[in-house]
Write an enzyme that holds these catalytic residues in place. Structure first.
Site, PDB file in Angstrom:
ATOM      1  CE  LYS A 111      -4.220   1.720   0.263  1.00 55.74           C
ATOM      2  NZ  LYS A 111      -5.312   1.480  -0.705  1.00 55.74           N
ATOM      3  CG  ASP A 116      -6.819  -1.168  -2.313  1.00 56.15           C
ATOM      4  OD1 ASP A 116      -5.705  -1.424  -2.818  1.00 56.15           O
ATOM      5  OD2 ASP A 116      -7.259  -0.010  -2.225  1.00 56.15           O
ATOM      6  CG  ASP A 138      -3.154 -12.436  10.028  1.00 52.35           C
ATOM      7  OD1 ASP A 138      -3.171 -13.671  10.078  1.00 52.35           O
ATOM      8  OD2 ASP A 138      -3.889 -11.715  10.734  1.00 52.35           O
TER       9      ASP A 138
END
Ligand code: ATP
Length: 342
Positions: free
Chosen positions: A170, A203, A227
């Site tokens: 990100k 995303d 995770d």
């Protein structure tokens, strides 16, 4: 004889680790299990601590099979699972996610390996209250750990015939922290010209994964994204009951499933031991027992292909014990066939 530390864990941990041990023992490989003490150790405030004896045992044996350990939510002690990975510098979390033969899910052709950085990021556990009502949590990203995990991912890809490494990030928002991670990965990618290198924002990666998961080969992620994306990928192939994992460092290796303690089904003899048994197969590979590892995988795959003796999370009605008995019988039969053939 291989000495192996056994940490049964909490929740469904003792049930699935007992099942996995039976399955690994059935291969005929001589495993000397060093089971660690289960009683929780606590500090003066009553917070649970990592047993020093667990670390001593793994430092001795260098390899462990581990069930999940419970972590209180929004209060209490730090995750002991994370503490163990950090204490032993098990920096690489390797999670192969594949469709099981015969197990119908919404997707076919999923065969993706997740490589997750295991020692830093928001899992460093550095949080504090600045003033009442304002909390700061620190995301730690270092050049050393980012380069180390990137090199692990590319070396794994090279050794295991994976064609494409995709780094998930990100860095459009976290320009310094995820930016550093990405720059380290790019540098390492340059050393592996035969392996394709891609990048995806996390995303977008999640959307692509639930639309066309078969396009992915190896995903490289920091700790938190790793995770979350791991559970997402587990959902693509039948859920947390079927996905194995390894935590690897330069000295030690701890094999544990992706799933947690699943308190909702603990103690009911319904948990699916497939994930930990397949983690056990990874452990056998790690010990150089490739034929035994393959026998475990083949026995499990045969049951899924036939759709018999499966637990309820994957559409069956068998108990943990029934499934385990069937795998053990198949592994033992294969082991005696090997002996006759030898
Ligand atoms: P953690 O936050 O501790 O990693 P998690 O988010 O991975 O935990 P789990 O405790 O593993 O969550 O379980 C989520 C749900 O998945 C459980 O409620 C349970 O129904 C299911 N589940 C997990 N593991 C298994 C298993 N081995 N067999 C059957 N169902 C399972």
């Amino acid at each position: 004889m291989h000495r192996v530390t056994l940490i049964p864990g909490d929740g469904i941990g003792p049930e699935v680790s007992a099942a996995a041990c039976r399955i690994l023992n059935a291969t005929g490989v001589k495993l000397d299990w060093e089971e660690v003490e289960a009683e929780p150790v606590t500090d003066r405030r009553g917070d649970r601590l990592l047993h020093a004896g667990w670390l001593d045992s793994i430092r001795r044996t260098r390899v462990a099979l581990k069930g999940p350990m419970a972590t209180p939510v929004a209060e209490g002690h730090r995750s002991l699972n994370v503490a163990l990975r950090q204490a032993l510098e098990l920096y690489a979390n390797l999670r192969p996610v594949r469709n099981l033969p015969g197990l119908k899910t919404r997707f076919d052709g999923v065969d993706v390996v997740i490589v997750r950085e295991n020692t830093e990021d928001l899992y460093a556990g550095l949080e504090h209250t600045v003033v009442p009502g304002v909390v700061e949590g620190l995301k730690i990203v270092t050049e050393r750990a980012s380069t180390r995990i990137a090199r692990f991912a590319f070396q794994y890809a090279r050794a295991n015939h994976r064609r494409t490494v995709c780094a998930i990030h990100k860095a459009n928002i976290m320009k310094l922290s995820d930016g550093l991670f990405l720059n380290c990965v790019r540098r390492v990618a340059g050393e592996f010209p035969e392996i394709n290198y891609q990048e995806l924002i996390v995303d977008n990666a999640c959307m692509q994964l639930v639309m066309k998961p078969e396009q992915f080969d190896l995903l490289l992620l920091q700790n938190l994204y790793g995770d979350i994306v791991s559970d997402l990928c587990a959902g693509l192939v039948g859920g947390l009951g079927v996905v194995p994992a390894a935590n690897l460092g330069s000295e030690h290796a701890v094999f544990e499933a992706v799933h947690g303690t699943a308190p909702d089904i603990a103690g009911k003899n319904v948990a699916n031991p497939t994930a930990l048994a397949l983690s056990g197969a990874m452990l056998l590979d790690h010990l150089g027992e490739a034929a035994a590892a393959q026998a475990v995988r083949q026995a499990i795959h045969a049951l899924y292909r036939e759709g018999r003796h499966l637990t309820s999370d994957v559409g069956g009605s068998a108990s943990t014990t029934e499934f385990t008995d069937a795998v053990v019988a198949a592994v033992e039969a294969a082991a005696s066939r090997r002996q006759v053939g030898a």
